[in-house]
Scaffold this active site. Structure first.
Site, PDB file in Angstrom:
ATOM      1  N   SER A   1      36.747  32.572  32.969  1.00 15.56           N
ATOM      2  CA  SER A   1      38.080  32.529  32.348  1.00 15.56           C
ATOM      3  C   SER A   1      38.180  31.261  31.517  1.00 15.56           C
ATOM      4  O   SER A   1      37.425  30.301  31.733  1.00 15.56           O
ATOM      5  CB  SER A   1      39.139  32.475  33.452  1.00 15.56           C
TER       6      SER A   1
ATOM      7  N   TYR B   1      43.006  28.414  41.308  1.00 11.91           N
ATOM      8  CA  TYR B   1      42.444  29.479  40.453  1.00 11.91           C
ATOM      9  C   TYR B   1      41.473  28.855  39.446  1.00 11.91           C
ATOM     10  O   TYR B   1      40.345  29.343  39.276  1.00 11.91           O
ATOM     11  CB  TYR B   1      43.559  30.253  39.725  1.00 11.91           C
TER      12      TYR B   1
HETATM   13  P1  NDP Z   1      43.197  43.277  37.589  1.00 15.88           P
HETATM   14  O1  NDP Z   1      44.154  42.780  38.622  1.00 15.88           O
HETATM   15  O2  NDP Z   1      43.675  44.318  36.655  1.00 15.88           O
HETATM   16  O3  NDP Z   1      41.852  43.787  38.299  1.00 15.88           O
HETATM   17  C1  NDP Z   1      41.270  43.057  39.348  1.00 15.88           C
HETATM   18  C2  NDP Z   1      40.208  43.900  40.034  1.00 15.88           C
HETATM   19  O4  NDP Z   1      39.628  43.109  41.095  1.00 15.88           O
HETATM   20  C3  NDP Z   1      40.773  45.158  40.680  1.00 15.88           C
HETATM   21  O5  NDP Z   1      39.898  46.233  40.433  1.00 15.88           O
HETATM   22  C4  NDP Z   1      40.796  44.821  42.161  1.00 15.88           C
HETATM   23  O6  NDP Z   1      40.561  45.988  42.936  1.00 15.88           O
HETATM   24  C5  NDP Z   1      39.594  43.876  42.280  1.00 15.88           C
HETATM   25  N1  NDP Z   1      39.721  43.044  43.478  1.00 15.88           N
HETATM   26  C6  NDP Z   1      40.602  42.051  43.710  1.00 15.88           C
HETATM   27  N2  NDP Z   1      40.470  41.586  44.958  1.00 15.88           N
HETATM   28  C7  NDP Z   1      39.471  42.311  45.538  1.00 15.88           C
HETATM   29  C8  NDP Z   1      38.881  42.330  46.826  1.00 15.88           C
HETATM   30  N3  NDP Z   1      39.277  41.494  47.811  1.00 15.88           N
HETATM   31  N4  NDP Z   1      37.890  43.207  47.067  1.00 15.88           N
HETATM   32  C9  NDP Z   1      37.485  44.055  46.116  1.00 15.88           C
HETATM   33  N5  NDP Z   1      37.991  44.092  44.867  1.00 15.88           N
HETATM   34  C10 NDP Z   1      38.989  43.240  44.598  1.00 15.88           C
HETATM   35  O7  NDP Z   1      42.738  41.970  36.796  1.00 15.88           O
HETATM   36  P2  NDP Z   1      41.751  41.759  35.530  1.00 15.88           P
HETATM   37  O8  NDP Z   1      41.061  42.989  35.165  1.00 15.88           O
HETATM   38  O9  NDP Z   1      42.530  41.054  34.519  1.00 15.88           O
HETATM   39  O10 NDP Z   1      40.752  40.685  36.156  1.00 15.88           O
HETATM   40  C11 NDP Z   1      39.358  40.896  36.299  1.00 15.88           C
HETATM   41  C12 NDP Z   1      38.675  39.542  36.332  1.00 15.88           C
HETATM   42  O11 NDP Z   1      38.937  38.851  35.111  1.00 15.88           O
HETATM   43  C13 NDP Z   1      39.143  38.601  37.437  1.00 15.88           C
HETATM   44  O12 NDP Z   1      38.020  37.921  37.930  1.00 15.88           O
HETATM   45  C14 NDP Z   1      40.083  37.631  36.711  1.00 15.88           C
HETATM   46  O13 NDP Z   1      40.126  36.392  37.351  1.00 15.88           O
HETATM   47  C15 NDP Z   1      39.408  37.548  35.366  1.00 15.88           C
HETATM   48  N6  NDP Z   1      40.234  37.130  34.236  1.00 15.88           N
HETATM   49  C16 NDP Z   1      41.421  37.760  33.938  1.00 15.88           C
HETATM   50  C17 NDP Z   1      42.158  37.354  32.833  1.00 15.88           C
HETATM   51  C18 NDP Z   1      43.471  37.951  32.464  1.00 15.88           C
HETATM   52  O14 NDP Z   1      44.269  37.291  31.766  1.00 15.88           O
HETATM   53  N7  NDP Z   1      43.756  39.179  32.847  1.00 15.88           N
HETATM   54  C19 NDP Z   1      41.671  36.295  31.952  1.00 15.88           C
HETATM   55  C20 NDP Z   1      40.440  35.684  32.367  1.00 15.88           C
HETATM   56  C21 NDP Z   1      39.753  36.115  33.453  1.00 15.88           C
HETATM   57  P3  NDP Z   1      41.366  46.419  44.262  1.00 15.88           P
HETATM   58  O15 NDP Z   1      42.721  45.809  44.201  1.00 15.88           O
HETATM   59  O16 NDP Z   1      41.351  47.911  44.217  1.00 15.88           O
HETATM   60  O17 NDP Z   1      40.541  45.890  45.380  1.00 15.88           O
HETATM   61  C1  8X3 Z   2      43.276  34.231  33.512  1.00 15.36           C
HETATM   62  C2  8X3 Z   2      43.755  33.511  32.310  1.00 15.36           C
HETATM   63  O1  8X3 Z   2      44.964  31.426  31.510  1.00 15.36           O
HETATM   64  O2  8X3 Z   2      46.016  32.746  33.262  1.00 15.36           O
HETATM   65  O3  8X3 Z   2      42.050  33.771  33.936  1.00 15.36           O
HETATM   66  O4  8X3 Z   2      44.130  31.400  33.741  1.00 15.36           O
HETATM   67  S1  8X3 Z   2      44.765  32.208  32.757  1.00 15.36           S
END
Ligand code: NDP
Ligand code: 8X3
Length: 250
Positions: free
Chosen positions: A138, A151
């Protein structure tokens, strides 16, 4: 070709599973929500002539990771691309007020879960002397912002792990990359603010945020480079975001 995508029930993982299926990969999709896994499996099966395997488990549980992995046949364990995507932010509070359970949840998911899955998959990749690992980092792994504390720490850890893996797995022909997105509208903020839609929506106010397909396209770019090219990291933000804290909102 096989791709294993963690956190495929939503957001980046869901879109990336579809994109990898479109590229011809058989996909192993994982997450805790069994209904979402079934929905994605159906969607992919209807659109693409590839095979799908679903694994429902909590990535924080090391034994559950091992059991899920063991449930795959030897053929399915020949993973070419591991997308370490499952992750979350839990809360956005100053360090002194934040909940230590949230700290543990983020560390266990974003760092330890990524390690558990990587260790399992790497053993097989080593035997075949090839493979590609893509870790979802991220912009929070590059810059710390107020109330981002743990985070941001987990994503800084993901960056250090990515660099370490890249060095240590180099002799085995395994490529290791990371993707570092800025603000992207998925379920991320709803999870971070524990279902508070007003707070979650405010994150994207006046922005045209990234969408999950932007990250899926980035995954596709990384896996379609020629054999001699290894992408180290791609950092992408909305056009209206210049750093973790600098936005030009409408
Ligand atoms: P979402 O919340 O849409 O998706 C997160 C996914 O992670 C879900 O499929 C969820 O599945 C899974 N997950 C979370 N906890 C668990 C667990 N304990 N066991 C198994 N699976 C888990 O978020 P994003 O798609 O946005 O995020 C994906 C990645 O990208 C993350 O690592 C996030 O930190 C990162 N990210 C996101 C950004 C944003 O602004 N959206 C920016 C930068 C990075 P389920 O709940 O079914 O278990
Ligand atoms: C998710 C983006 O800027 O909220 O990783 O940390 S931010």
């Amino acid at each position: 070709m096989i791709a294993l995508i963690t956190g495929a029930t939503s957001g980046f993982g869901y879109a990336s599973a579809i994109k990898l299926a479109e590229l011809g990969y058989d996909v192993v999709i994982t997450g805790r929500r069994v209904d979402r896994l079934a929905q994605l499996e159906k969607e992919i099966a209807e659109r693409y002539a590839i095979k799908v395997k679903t694994l429902c488990f909590d990535i924080r549980d090391r034994k559950a990771c091992q059991t899920a992995w063991n449930s795959l046949t030897a053929d399915w364990q020949q993973v070419d691309v591991l997308l370490n995507n499952a992750g979350l932010a839990a809360g956005a509070d100053p360090f002194d007020k934040a909940d230590i359970d949230d700290f543990e949840c983020m560390i266990d998911t974003n760092v330890k879960g990524l390690l558990y899955m990587s260790k399992l998959v790497v053993e097989e990749m080593k035997k075949r002397h090839c493979g590609q690992i893509i870790n979802l980092s991220s912009i929070a792994g590059v810059e710390v912002y107020p109330n981002g504390n743990i985070y941001c720490a987990t994503k800084h850890a993901v960056n250090a792990i990515t660099k370490g893996m890249r060095m240590d797995l180099l002799p085995y022909g395994i490529k290791v990359s990371s993707i570092s997105p800025g603000a992207a509208e998925t379920e991320f903020s709803l999870v971070r603010y524990k279902g508070d839609e007003a707070k979650a929506n405010a994150v994207y106010n006046g922005l045209e945020p990234l969408v999950a397909e932007d990250i899926a396209d980035t995954v596709a770019f990384i896996v379609t480079r020629p054999a001699h090219v290894m992408i180290n990291d791609i950092l992408l933000t909305p056009a209206r975001q210049a750093s973790s804290m600098v936005f030009n909102r409408n």
